[in-house]
Design a protein around this motif. Structure first.
Motif, PDB file in Angstrom:
ATOM      1  N   HIS A  63      10.792   3.126   5.307  1.00 27.97           N
ATOM      2  CA  HIS A  63      11.567   1.894   5.939  1.00 27.97           C
ATOM      3  C   HIS A  63      10.700   0.949   4.107  1.00 27.97           C
ATOM      4  O   HIS A  63      11.906   0.483   4.010  1.00 27.97           O
ATOM      5  N   ALA A  64       9.270   1.133   4.355  1.00 28.69           N
ATOM      6  CA  ALA A  64       8.889   0.253   3.015  1.00 28.69           C
ATOM      7  C   ALA A  64       8.982   0.404   1.789  1.00 28.69           C
ATOM      8  O   ALA A  64       9.601  -0.142   1.297  1.00 28.69           O
ATOM      9  N   LEU A  65       9.826   1.829   1.321  1.00 28.46           N
ATOM     10  CA  LEU A  65      10.060   2.333   0.184  1.00 28.46           C
ATOM     11  C   LEU A  65      11.217   1.338  -0.119  1.00 28.46           C
ATOM     12  O   LEU A  65      11.645   1.323  -1.214  1.00 28.46           O
ATOM     13  N   LEU A  66      12.248   1.808   1.171  1.00 26.25           N
ATOM     14  CA  LEU A  66      13.539   1.464   0.510  1.00 26.25           C
ATOM     15  C   LEU A  66      13.368   0.233   0.155  1.00 26.25           C
ATOM     16  O   LEU A  66      14.241  -1.092  -0.017  1.00 26.25           O
ATOM     17  N   MET A  67      12.691  -0.651   1.298  1.00 29.35           N
ATOM     18  CA  MET A  67      12.529  -2.070   1.063  1.00 29.35           C
ATOM     19  C   MET A  67      11.996  -2.758  -0.311  1.00 29.35           C
ATOM     20  O   MET A  67      12.255  -3.563  -0.854  1.00 29.35           O
ATOM     21  N   LEU A  68      11.658  -1.646  -0.901  1.00 26.06           N
ATOM     22  CA  LEU A  68      11.030  -1.694  -2.321  1.00 26.06           C
ATOM     23  C   LEU A  68      11.644  -1.531  -3.487  1.00 26.06           C
ATOM     24  O   LEU A  68      11.943  -1.503  -4.412  1.00 26.06           O
ATOM     25  N   GLY A  69      13.176  -1.141  -3.005  1.00 23.36           N
ATOM     26  CA  GLY A  69      14.275  -0.596  -3.574  1.00 23.36           C
ATOM     27  C   GLY A  69      13.997   0.671  -4.199  1.00 23.36           C
ATOM     28  O   GLY A  69      14.887   1.112  -5.408  1.00 23.36           O
TER      29      GLY A  69
END
Ligand SMILES: Nc1ncnc2c1ncn2[C@@H]1O[C@H](COP(=O)(O)OP(=O)(O)OP(=O)(O)O)[C@@H](O)[C@H]1O
Ligand SMILES: [Mg+2]
Lengths: 154, 146
Positions: free
Chosen positions: A111-117
């Motif tokens: 999820h964090a990787l997604l948030m980081l684009g």
């Protein structure tokens, strides 16, 4: 102890992942903060994931270091996301009044990787990798890093 | 809070076993946490209560090391009727706390910290007692019942 502290910061794609040890001394926490900032400087990542899934005791000192680290990463032009806070730690932190209010949080590293684009395609790879890599990401960053780099390992 | 150093907890508890840890380094803070965790788990506290207890130990043991340099944590497994619990005493001979009321309201810090360690720890525990003066140093006693 020093070796395992420095091994705790790894790179996945162009994101740094700093895994805070579960039962660290204050010095070990300070060292990890320093290591995150050094690597931030060297690799200029788009973001830093602060993984606290091993952390069983988040006291005022530790909460302050995490908030500070996130703030410094942002000053250096990156985005910091805290992942993996255990429910018991979240409850205790809320009762103490040491929420990580000003810090972005995510449920999981994916999820964090997604948030980081990190793009959906990359994130799918990451999701697939993380099934098997989850346990080894902390000390095996080189392998997962190359597997996830564009063109790497394919 | 009391002036005479007795615990504010009215319940008379029986001590089943106890131990002490001297706290004068960061490693000792870690040791105090680990010992408190082991004892709390053996008593049978829930994961969340263990986390509350160990977090409180971390705050109070760090304060002893930071502000008094040297101190002793005593843990006791206690029982009152059918209730079991843990008592932790943090005792030092440091400079004492001059603004006790301010500290209990989390309005006073001399270290650039958030000044919430003591007030927060009080919230995590069932009983909290603080005695402090410049002559005898500081003694903080906390209890958590299961
Ligand atoms: N054992 C002690 N001996 C002497 N002074 C103490 C002791 N414990 C706490 N104090 C004093 O009480 C103040 C408040 O302590 P408290 O733990 O609540 O906050 P803090 O340590 O300042 O910040 P933090 O939020 O990081 O814990 C301290 O700044 C210190 O001046
Ligand atoms: Mg404190």
């Amino acid at each position: 102890m020093t070796a395992s502290e420095s091994a705790a910061v790894t790179q996945v794609y162009d994101v740094l992942i700093a895994a805070f040890p579960g039962r660290p001394t204050d010095q070990a926490v300070d060292n990890l903060q320093q290591e995150v900032l050094n690597q931030m400087n060297e690799t200029d990542p788009r973001g830093v994931i602060l993984d606290i899934s091993e952390v069983t005791t988040l006291d005022s000192f530790f909460a302050r270091v995490i908030s500070e680290t996130a703030g410094m990463v942002e000053l250096m032009g990156g985005r910091a996301i805290v992942v993996g806070m255990r429910p018991s730690v979240a409850i205790t932190a809320a009762e103490l009044g040491f929420g990580l209010d000003s810090v972005d949080t995510a449920r999981s590293t994916d999820h964090a990787l997604l948030m980081l684009g990190v793009t959906v395609e990359d994130a799918d790879d990451v999701a697939a990798e993380s099934e098997s890599e989850a346990a080894t990401t902390h000390d095996d960053g080189d392998r997962s890093g190359s597997a996830l780099s564009p063109g790497g390992g394919r | 809070m009391s002036e005479d150093g007795k615990t504010s907890d009215a319940v008379d508890a029986q001590v089943l076993r106890s131990g002490t840890i001297r706290v004068r380094s960061e490693d000792d803070i870690l040791r105090a946490r680990q010992e408190a965790r082991a004892v709390a788990e053996e008593i049978g506290f829930s994961t969340t209560d263990v986390t509350r207890i160990v977090t409180g130990v971390s705050e109070l043991a760090r304060n002893m090391h930071l502000y008094a340099e040297d101190g002793i944590m005593t843990w006791r497994e206690i029982e009152a009727g059918r209730d079991s619990g843990i008592e932790l005493v943090f005792d030092d001979e440091g400079p004492g706390i001059d603004d006790i009321q301010g500290v209990l309201r989390a309005e006073h810090s001399t270290s650039g910290g958030m000044g919430r360690g003591i007030q927060g720890t009080k919230k995590l525990m069932d009983a909290f007692d603080l005695t402090s003066n410049a002559e005898d140093g500081t003694t903080i006693t906390v209890r958590k019942w299961q």
